[in-house]
Design a protein around this motif. Structure first.
Motif, short mmCIF file in Angstrom:
data_model
loop_
_atom_site.label_atom_id
_atom_site.label_comp_id
_atom_site.label_asym_id
_atom_site.label_seq_id
_atom_site.Cartn_x
_atom_site.Cartn_y
_atom_site.Cartn_z
N ARG A 8 -37.83 76.48 14.17
CA ARG A 8 -38.27 76.06 15.50
C ARG A 8 -38.53 74.56 15.46
NH1 ARG A 8 -43.80 78.27 17.45
NH2 ARG A 8 -44.58 76.17 17.14
N LEU A 9 -38.05 73.87 16.48
CA LEU A 9 -38.27 72.43 16.59
C LEU A 9 -38.98 72.16 17.90
CD1 LEU A 9 -37.84 69.61 15.39
CD2 LEU A 9 -35.66 69.53 16.62
N ASP A 10 -40.23 71.75 17.80
CA ASP A 10 -41.01 71.39 18.97
C ASP A 10 -40.71 69.94 19.33
OD1 ASP A 10 -42.20 73.91 18.82
OD2 ASP A 10 -43.92 73.17 17.69
N PRO A 12 -42.09 67.12 21.92
CA PRO A 12 -43.02 66.71 22.98
C PRO A 12 -42.26 66.02 24.12
CG PRO A 12 -43.82 66.03 20.81
CD PRO A 12 -42.41 66.52 20.62
N PRO A 13 -42.73 66.18 25.35
CA PRO A 13 -42.06 65.56 26.50
C PRO A 13 -41.87 64.04 26.35
CG PRO A 13 -43.70 67.13 27.26
CD PRO A 13 -43.88 67.00 25.76
N SER A 14 -42.83 63.36 25.76
CA SER A 14 -42.70 61.91 25.59
C SER A 14 -41.56 61.55 24.64
CB SER A 14 -44.01 61.31 25.09
OG SER A 14 -44.35 61.85 23.82
N ILE A 15 -41.36 62.37 23.62
CA ILE A 15 -40.27 62.13 22.67
C ILE A 15 -38.93 62.46 23.33
CG2 ILE A 15 -39.27 62.80 20.44
CD1 ILE A 15 -41.83 61.07 20.25
N GLU A 16 -38.90 63.54 24.11
CA GLU A 16 -37.69 63.90 24.86
C GLU A 16 -37.27 62.74 25.75
OE1 GLU A 16 -34.52 65.81 26.64
OE2 GLU A 16 -35.74 66.88 25.18
N ALA A 17 -38.22 62.16 26.47
CA ALA A 17 -37.91 61.04 27.36
C ALA A 17 -37.44 59.82 26.57
CB ALA A 17 -39.14 60.69 28.19
N LYS A 18 -38.08 59.56 25.45
CA LYS A 18 -37.71 58.40 24.63
C LYS A 18 -36.30 58.52 24.08
CE LYS A 18 -38.70 56.46 20.15
NZ LYS A 18 -39.53 56.58 18.97
N ALA A 72 -43.78 68.32 9.68
CA ALA A 72 -44.08 69.72 9.48
C ALA A 72 -45.27 70.15 10.31
CB ALA A 72 -44.35 70.00 8.00
N VAL A 73 -45.10 71.22 11.05
CA VAL A 73 -46.20 71.89 11.73
C VAL A 73 -46.64 73.05 10.84
CG1 VAL A 73 -46.87 73.24 13.76
CG2 VAL A 73 -45.40 71.22 14.02
N ASN A 74 -45.65 73.83 10.39
CA ASN A 74 -45.85 74.91 9.44
C ASN A 74 -44.54 75.06 8.68
OD1 ASN A 74 -46.04 77.36 8.07
ND2 ASN A 74 -47.29 78.30 9.64
N ALA A 75 -44.41 74.31 7.58
CA ALA A 75 -43.15 74.27 6.84
C ALA A 75 -42.76 75.63 6.27
CB ALA A 75 -43.25 73.24 5.71
N GLU A 76 -43.74 76.44 5.89
CA GLU A 76 -43.42 77.77 5.35
C GLU A 76 -42.73 78.65 6.39
OE1 GLU A 76 -46.88 79.59 3.67
OE2 GLU A 76 -47.09 78.05 2.13
N GLU A 77 -43.10 78.47 7.65
CA GLU A 77 -42.48 79.24 8.73
C GLU A 77 -41.27 78.51 9.34
OE1 GLU A 77 -43.36 82.30 9.87
OE2 GLU A 77 -44.79 82.42 8.22
N GLY A 78 -41.00 77.29 8.87
CA GLY A 78 -39.87 76.53 9.38
C GLY A 78 -40.12 75.88 10.72
N ILE A 79 -41.38 75.57 11.01
CA ILE A 79 -41.74 74.98 12.30
C ILE A 79 -42.00 73.48 12.12
CG2 ILE A 79 -43.36 75.03 14.23
CD1 ILE A 79 -43.95 77.97 13.38
N TYR A 80 -41.27 72.68 12.88
CA TYR A 80 -41.38 71.23 12.80
C TYR A 80 -41.51 70.64 14.20
CZ TYR A 80 -39.99 71.70 7.97
OH TYR A 80 -39.96 72.05 6.64
N ARG A 81 -42.02 69.39 14.24
CA ARG A 81 -42.14 68.63 15.48
C ARG A 81 -41.25 67.41 15.35
NH1 ARG A 81 -45.03 64.27 16.13
NH2 ARG A 81 -46.37 64.74 14.38
N LEU A 82 -40.49 67.12 16.37
CA LEU A 82 -39.61 65.96 16.36
C LEU A 82 -40.41 64.69 16.58
CD1 LEU A 82 -36.63 64.99 16.26
CD2 LEU A 82 -36.66 65.11 18.76
N GLY A 83 -40.19 63.69 15.70
CA GLY A 83 -40.83 62.39 15.86
C GLY A 83 -39.93 61.45 16.63
N THR A 84 -38.65 61.45 16.30
CA THR A 84 -37.63 60.69 17.01
C THR A 84 -36.26 61.13 16.51
OG1 THR A 84 -36.98 58.48 17.80
CG2 THR A 84 -37.48 58.69 15.44
N ALA A 85 -35.24 60.70 17.18
CA ALA A 85 -33.87 60.96 16.75
C ALA A 85 -32.98 59.88 17.35
CB ALA A 85 -33.41 62.33 17.22
N TYR A 86 -31.93 59.55 16.62
CA TYR A 86 -30.98 58.58 17.14
C TYR A 86 -29.62 58.80 16.51
CZ TYR A 86 -32.46 56.16 12.86
OH TYR A 86 -32.76 55.85 11.56
#
Length: 88
Positions: A8-10, A12-18, A72-86
């Protein structure tokens, strides 16, 4: 480094906009490129300001190579949060 997978990749709306305005990427493109994909290359990075994060090199469905920064939000469960992408 242990086997890494992103279930799962969370995004945030601010990162989506960026990433949409600055890097011409959508959250859906990034999510599709890294979630449950075996061809993503991960590298751990210990940034002096942002701390430990994963750098994920992937390719979108349209064939664009990208680099995504994941926290990592919960690396054991495979849950991460996006910081940025390009696009690379």
């Amino acid at each position: 480094m242990a086997r890494i997978y992103v279930a799962r990749l969370d995004i945030p709306p601010s990162i989506e906009a960026k990433i949409r305005t600055k890097h011409d990427l959508t959250g859906d493109e990034v999510r599709a490129a890294v979630v449950f994909r075996n061809d993503v290359q991960f590298r751990e990075d210990d940034h002096e300001v942002y701390g430990v994060r994963l750098l994920a090199s992937a390719t979108t469905r349209q064939g664009r190579p990208i680099l995504a920064v994941l926290y990592a939000v919960n690396a054991e469960e495979g849950i991460y949060r996006l910081g940025t992408a390009y696009a690379k």
